[in-house]
Scaffold this motif. Structure first.
Motif, PDB file in Angstrom:
ATOM      1  N   LEU A  93       0.860  -1.189   0.000  1.00  0.00           N
ATOM      2  CA  LEU A  93       0.000   0.000   0.000  1.00  0.00           C
ATOM      3  C   LEU A  93       0.894   1.236   0.000  1.00  0.00           C
ATOM      4  O   LEU A  93       1.834   1.330   0.794  1.00  0.00           O
ATOM      5  CB  LEU A  93      -0.904   0.005   1.230  1.00  0.00           C
ATOM      6  N   VAL A  94       0.614   2.174  -0.891  1.00  0.00           N
ATOM      7  CA  VAL A  94       1.450   3.362  -1.035  1.00  0.00           C
ATOM      8  C   VAL A  94       0.594   4.603  -0.802  1.00  0.00           C
ATOM      9  O   VAL A  94      -0.421   4.803  -1.476  1.00  0.00           O
ATOM     10  CB  VAL A  94       2.098   3.439  -2.432  1.00  0.00           C
ATOM     11  N   THR A  95       1.009   5.423   0.149  1.00  0.00           N
ATOM     12  CA  THR A  95       0.288   6.653   0.479  1.00  0.00           C
ATOM     13  C   THR A  95       1.225   7.834   0.360  1.00  0.00           C
ATOM     14  O   THR A  95       2.330   7.811   0.904  1.00  0.00           O
ATOM     15  CB  THR A  95      -0.283   6.601   1.910  1.00  0.00           C
ATOM     16  N   SER A  96       0.792   8.852  -0.372  1.00  0.00           N
ATOM     17  CA  SER A  96       1.554  10.097  -0.469  1.00  0.00           C
ATOM     18  C   SER A  96       1.009  11.071   0.560  1.00  0.00           C
ATOM     19  O   SER A  96      -0.146  11.507   0.476  1.00  0.00           O
ATOM     20  CB  SER A  96       1.431  10.691  -1.880  1.00  0.00           C
ATOM     21  N   LEU A 106      -4.363  11.006   5.438  1.00  0.00           N
ATOM     22  CA  LEU A 106      -3.349  10.091   5.964  1.00  0.00           C
ATOM     23  C   LEU A 106      -3.893   9.302   7.155  1.00  0.00           C
ATOM     24  O   LEU A 106      -3.598   8.117   7.304  1.00  0.00           O
ATOM     25  CB  LEU A 106      -2.090  10.865   6.359  1.00  0.00           C
ATOM     26  N   MET A 107      -4.677   9.950   7.988  1.00  0.00           N
ATOM     27  CA  MET A 107      -5.248   9.256   9.144  1.00  0.00           C
ATOM     28  C   MET A 107      -6.090   8.063   8.704  1.00  0.00           C
ATOM     29  O   MET A 107      -5.973   6.952   9.245  1.00  0.00           O
ATOM     30  CB  MET A 107      -6.110  10.223   9.950  1.00  0.00           C
ATOM     31  N   ASP A 125       6.988  10.696   2.245  1.00  0.00           N
ATOM     32  CA  ASP A 125       7.110  11.995   2.901  1.00  0.00           C
ATOM     33  C   ASP A 125       6.823  13.113   1.902  1.00  0.00           C
ATOM     34  O   ASP A 125       7.372  13.143   0.801  1.00  0.00           O
ATOM     35  CB  ASP A 125       8.530  12.131   3.465  1.00  0.00           C
ATOM     36  N   ALA A 126       5.962  14.032   2.296  1.00  0.00           N
ATOM     37  CA  ALA A 126       5.609  15.140   1.402  1.00  0.00           C
ATOM     38  C   ALA A 126       6.821  15.992   1.050  1.00  0.00           C
ATOM     39  O   ALA A 126       6.902  16.549  -0.053  1.00  0.00           O
ATOM     40  CB  ALA A 126       4.529  16.005   2.050  1.00  0.00           C
ATOM     41  N   PRO A 130       8.141  15.032  -5.257  1.00  0.00           N
ATOM     42  CA  PRO A 130       8.101  16.174  -6.176  1.00  0.00           C
ATOM     43  C   PRO A 130       6.806  16.964  -6.046  1.00  0.00           C
ATOM     44  O   PRO A 130       5.742  16.411  -5.736  1.00  0.00           O
ATOM     45  CB  PRO A 130       8.215  15.520  -7.554  1.00  0.00           C
ATOM     46  N   LEU A 131       6.888  18.238  -6.295  1.00  0.00           N
ATOM     47  CA  LEU A 131       5.721  19.104  -6.235  1.00  0.00           C
ATOM     48  C   LEU A 131       4.957  19.050  -7.551  1.00  0.00           C
ATOM     49  O   LEU A 131       5.463  18.595  -8.574  1.00  0.00           O
ATOM     50  CB  LEU A 131       6.152  20.544  -5.953  1.00  0.00           C
TER      51      LEU A 131
END
Length: 244
Positions: A93-96, A106-107, A125-126, A130-131
């Motif tokens: 599982l991948v969360t940005s 995120l919670m 990590d934000a 990249p933006l």
């Protein structure tokens, strides 16, 4: 109608076929009749999603990943992927993470990750992601049209590299869920004119859901021209500027 002289838009469900010296248009898809109410259609959609996700999971021998944003679309796919696997340790599982403290996605993503253990959950990590609009001139290969996530193409490449390093060959995400299941707000104009009471209820609901001003949303829906009229005005403006 298009802003260009001699160029006509294809009708919905039609395609353009180009031959050696001829171009033809024809219908390739007809939307099915809306024969089932939502209460009956929802279980059918759920079964189709479950079958589609399970089929892709079975066909992949390598580790599989799911983009888990914490929203409804990605949460549904993540749970279906976990359901389809006998060994959830193969699931990534991948969360940005968001840089905004007001964003609670995120919670919810972390809760889903715990529910699907022993699936691995990676949170990007934000500050190291990249933006939007980073490295925008670099094209995304393999697409037949500009994708809706083109503004975040640097993020797409960053994620693809991360997944490739982990041996992932199949990646699922909820891209397109809103486009399939949610009508654009433009439908409110038509609904308010044809069915005022229903349109008013929907208008209030959308204003509350998006934290919009009800008065401003109503003014925008009622006062703005229809899409064909707006496009006609835009085309006329472009022709006027070109002539000047």
């Amino acid at each position: 109608m298009t802003p260009f002289n001699g160029v006509h838009a294809l009708a919905p469900g039609h395609r353009l076929s180009l031959g050696r010296n001829v171009a033809r248009t024809g219908r390739y898809w007809v939307p099915p009749a809306a024969t089932n109410p939502c209460a009956q259609g929802a279980p059918i959609l759920a079964d189709e999603l479950r079958t589609a996700v399970a089929g892709r999971m079975r066909a992949s021998a390598s580790p599989t990943s799911v983009q888990l944003s914490g929203g409804m679309d990605s949460t549904t796919l993540s749970c279906l992927a976990g359901e389809a696997l006998s060994d959830r340790s193969r699931l990534l599982l991948v969360t940005s993470a968001s840089s905004s403290p007001a964003n609670d996605d995120l919670m919810w993503a972390l809760r889903v990750g715990k529910h699907l253990a022993p699936a691995k959950h990676v949170v990007l990590d934000a500050q190291r992601t990249p933006l939007f609009f980073d490295d925008l001139p670099t094209a995304i290969g393999g697409m037949d049209e500009p994708p809706p996530f083109a503004a975040a193409s640097a993020r797409v490449r960053h994620l693809a590299e991360l997944l490739a390093d982990r041996g992932v060959r199949l990646h699922l995400n909820g891209q397109g869920g809103d486009e399939v299941l949610l009508p654009p707000l433009a439908y409110l104009r038509h609904t308010l004119r044809r069915r005022p009471r229903l349109g008013w209820r929907h208008l209030r609901g959308h204003a509350a859901l998006r934290d919009f001003s009800l008065t401003q949303l109503l003014r925008a829906v009622v006062s703005l021209p229809s899409y064909p009229r707006w496009l006609w005005r835009a085309a006329r403006s472009l022709r006027t500027e070109a002539g000047a």
